[in-house]
Write a protein that holds these residues in place. Structure first.
Motif, PDB file in Angstrom:
ATOM      1  N   UNK A   1      18.887  42.953 -28.891  1.00  0.00           N
ATOM      2  CA  UNK A   1      18.511  41.317 -29.659  1.00  0.00           C
ATOM      3  C   UNK A   1      20.121  40.776 -30.507  1.00  0.00           C
ATOM      4  N   UNK A   2      19.863  39.108 -29.897  1.00  0.00           N
ATOM      5  CA  UNK A   2      21.192  38.971 -30.860  1.00  0.00           C
ATOM      6  C   UNK A   2      21.671  39.125 -32.532  1.00  0.00           C
ATOM      7  N   UNK A   3      22.723  38.959 -33.069  1.00  0.00           N
ATOM      8  CA  UNK A   3      23.122  39.101 -33.761  1.00  0.00           C
ATOM      9  C   UNK A   3      23.180  37.976 -34.644  1.00  0.00           C
ATOM     10  N   UNK A   4      22.191  36.849 -34.961  1.00  0.00           N
ATOM     11  CA  UNK A   4      22.353  36.310 -35.784  1.00  0.00           C
ATOM     12  C   UNK A   4      21.970  35.694 -36.827  1.00  0.00           C
ATOM     13  N   UNK A   5      22.598  34.720 -37.835  1.00  0.00           N
ATOM     14  CA  UNK A   5      23.104  34.768 -39.065  1.00  0.00           C
ATOM     15  C   UNK A   5      21.320  34.743 -39.566  1.00  0.00           C
ATOM     16  N   UNK A   6      20.543  34.545 -39.168  1.00  0.00           N
ATOM     17  CA  UNK A   6      19.039  34.712 -39.837  1.00  0.00           C
ATOM     18  C   UNK A   6      17.510  35.452 -38.245  1.00  0.00           C
ATOM     19  N   UNK A 183      16.899  31.419 -26.340  1.00  0.00           N
ATOM     20  CA  UNK A 183      17.425  30.359 -27.838  1.00  0.00           C
ATOM     21  C   UNK A 183      18.088  29.731 -28.342  1.00  0.00           C
ATOM     22  N   UNK A 184      19.603  30.545 -28.420  1.00  0.00           N
ATOM     23  CA  UNK A 184      20.370  29.748 -29.419  1.00  0.00           C
ATOM     24  C   UNK A 184      21.367  28.652 -28.251  1.00  0.00           C
ATOM     25  N   UNK A 185      21.625  29.556 -27.478  1.00  0.00           N
ATOM     26  CA  UNK A 185      22.716  28.608 -26.223  1.00  0.00           C
ATOM     27  C   UNK A 185      22.563  26.630 -26.423  1.00  0.00           C
ATOM     28  N   UNK A 186      23.285  26.082 -26.514  1.00  0.00           N
ATOM     29  CA  UNK A 186      22.930  24.727 -25.463  1.00  0.00           C
ATOM     30  C   UNK A 186      22.467  24.498 -24.428  1.00  0.00           C
ATOM     31  N   UNK A 187      21.592  24.175 -24.265  1.00  0.00           N
ATOM     32  CA  UNK A 187      20.400  23.047 -25.230  1.00  0.00           C
ATOM     33  C   UNK A 187      19.594  24.095 -26.048  1.00  0.00           C
ATOM     34  N   UNK A 188      19.884  24.695 -27.051  1.00  0.00           N
ATOM     35  CA  UNK A 188      18.769  25.338 -27.797  1.00  0.00           C
ATOM     36  C   UNK A 188      17.218  25.537 -27.398  1.00  0.00           C
ATOM     37  N   UNK A 189      16.525  26.648 -27.265  1.00  0.00           N
ATOM     38  CA  UNK A 189      14.403  26.452 -26.549  1.00  0.00           C
ATOM     39  C   UNK A 189      14.744  26.037 -25.649  1.00  0.00           C
ATOM     40  N   UNK A 190      15.880  24.929 -24.920  1.00  0.00           N
ATOM     41  CA  UNK A 190      15.249  24.883 -23.319  1.00  0.00           C
ATOM     42  C   UNK A 190      15.708  26.306 -22.393  1.00  0.00           C
ATOM     43  N   UNK A 191      15.596  25.831 -21.096  1.00  0.00           N
ATOM     44  CA  UNK A 191      15.466  26.413 -20.326  1.00  0.00           C
ATOM     45  C   UNK A 191      16.656  26.114 -19.077  1.00  0.00           C
ATOM     46  N   UNK A 192      17.110  25.557 -19.414  1.00  0.00           N
ATOM     47  CA  UNK A 192      18.392  24.779 -19.177  1.00  0.00           C
ATOM     48  C   UNK A 192      19.541  24.159 -19.816  1.00  0.00           C
TER      49      UNK A 192
END
Length: 309
Positions: A1-6, A183-192
């Motif tokens: 899992x990503x080690x994000x800031x939150x 979920x995090x890489x641009x564009x966030x939350x999108x499949x593209x």
């Protein structure tokens, strides 16, 4: 899992938006509501503390591969194909020896037309969310553009110091894998990652260094874009998210200008291995607390990534 800031936290909008909004609101209402400002600043400090704690965790687990990221390295040298070819020899004249040292034709396949470059970028970028095993954000650089910052009277000097408290460079690598990439890489939350068109782009260039296609995309200026312009390839701040998060905001708008995407596409695989997003913006906010106050804040968000497949 990503080690994000939150890690594991659920929020209505992204940490970048929170930071920007805290800055603007703190400036706008600095003298109009001491109690509200105090709570806002406390929230900002708490968020900063959480950032620091999680960043430390990320640092101890970041894979060694992230240290090899090109980070802020400049694009590769100009392609050999741009070199003017020697003039053809006249009849009966032996070709100049220099001809034998010409770069092989294999390095001359870079697209040159904007439509071709955009097509190549879109296809390669969208593979990140379907094929990448890991995305490493090498750094995030949040900058203050004071030339675009406007605040009422005495707030100008105080606000500049406040902005510098929040806008900083974070060089702690953050890794995303699996569902966290989408979920995090641009564009966030999108499949593209990108659905840009020629209408969104002011300039598109592609250089072939023999191993990579080095693409630079410069975007047209846009205000509050939805699905087009910068919103087709960047993480942008949506006005509705701001209104929902801060009821004191009565009017909000954001102008994006001089946005740039730079990336390297491996010629052998068509995969993007490095990409940098540079997004300058000017936030305009009208807030109502004890009085109505207006402010503008100029900022630039820069995010640098390495992609592993």
């Amino acid at each position: 899992m990503a080690k994000d800031k939150t890690p594991g936290a659920k929020s209505s909008f992204d940490p970048e938006i929170k930071k920007g909004l805290i800055i603007v609101l703190a400036i706008v209402i600095l003298f109009s509501s001491g109690n509200f400002l105090g709570s806002l600043m406390s929230a900002g400090k708490a968020a900063a503390g959480a950032d620091s704690t999680t960043a430390s965790q990320s640092s101890t687990t970041a894979p060694a591969s992230s240290s090899t990221a090109p980070a802020s390295s400049t694009p590769a040298p100009a392609p050999s194909e741009s070199t003017t070819a020697a003039p053809a020899p006249s009849e009966g004249t032996t070709a100049a020896p220099a001809e034998s040292n010409a770069t092989p034709a294999a390095s001359t396949g870079a697209p040159s037309a904007p439509a071709e470059i955009i097509k190549l970028y879109n296809e390669s970028a969208n593979k990140i969310k379907t094929s990448a095993s890991k995305v490493t954000r090498n750094y995030e650089d949040l900058q203050h553009n004071s030339e675009y910052t406007e605040m009422p009277g005495a707030l100008q000097s105080i606000g500049s110091g406040l902005i510098s408290t929040f806008l900083k460079k974070d060089e702690t690598p953050v890794d995303y894998t699996g569902a966290d990439i989408q979920a995090n890489f641009p564009v966030k939350g999108e499949s593209y990652v990108s659905k840009i068109t020629e209408a969104d782009i002011a300039q598109a260039t592609c250089n072939d260094d023999g191993t990579n296609y080095n693409i630079t995309l410069k975007f047209k200026e846009c205000t509050d874009p939805e699905g087009t312009g910068c919103a087709a390839a960047f993480n942008v701040i949506k006005p509705d998210e701001v209104y929902n998060a801060a009821k004191v905001v009565k009017n909000f708008s954001i102008r994006y200008y001089d946005a740039v995407i730079e990336c390297k596409i491996d010629k052998a695989t068509g995969n993007i291995t490095w990409i940098k997003f540079t997004l300058p913006m000017v936030m305009s906010v009208t807030a109502q607390v004890l009085m109505t106050l207006d402010a503008k804040v100029g900022m630039t968000f820069i995010d640098d990534y390495t992609i592993t497949y």
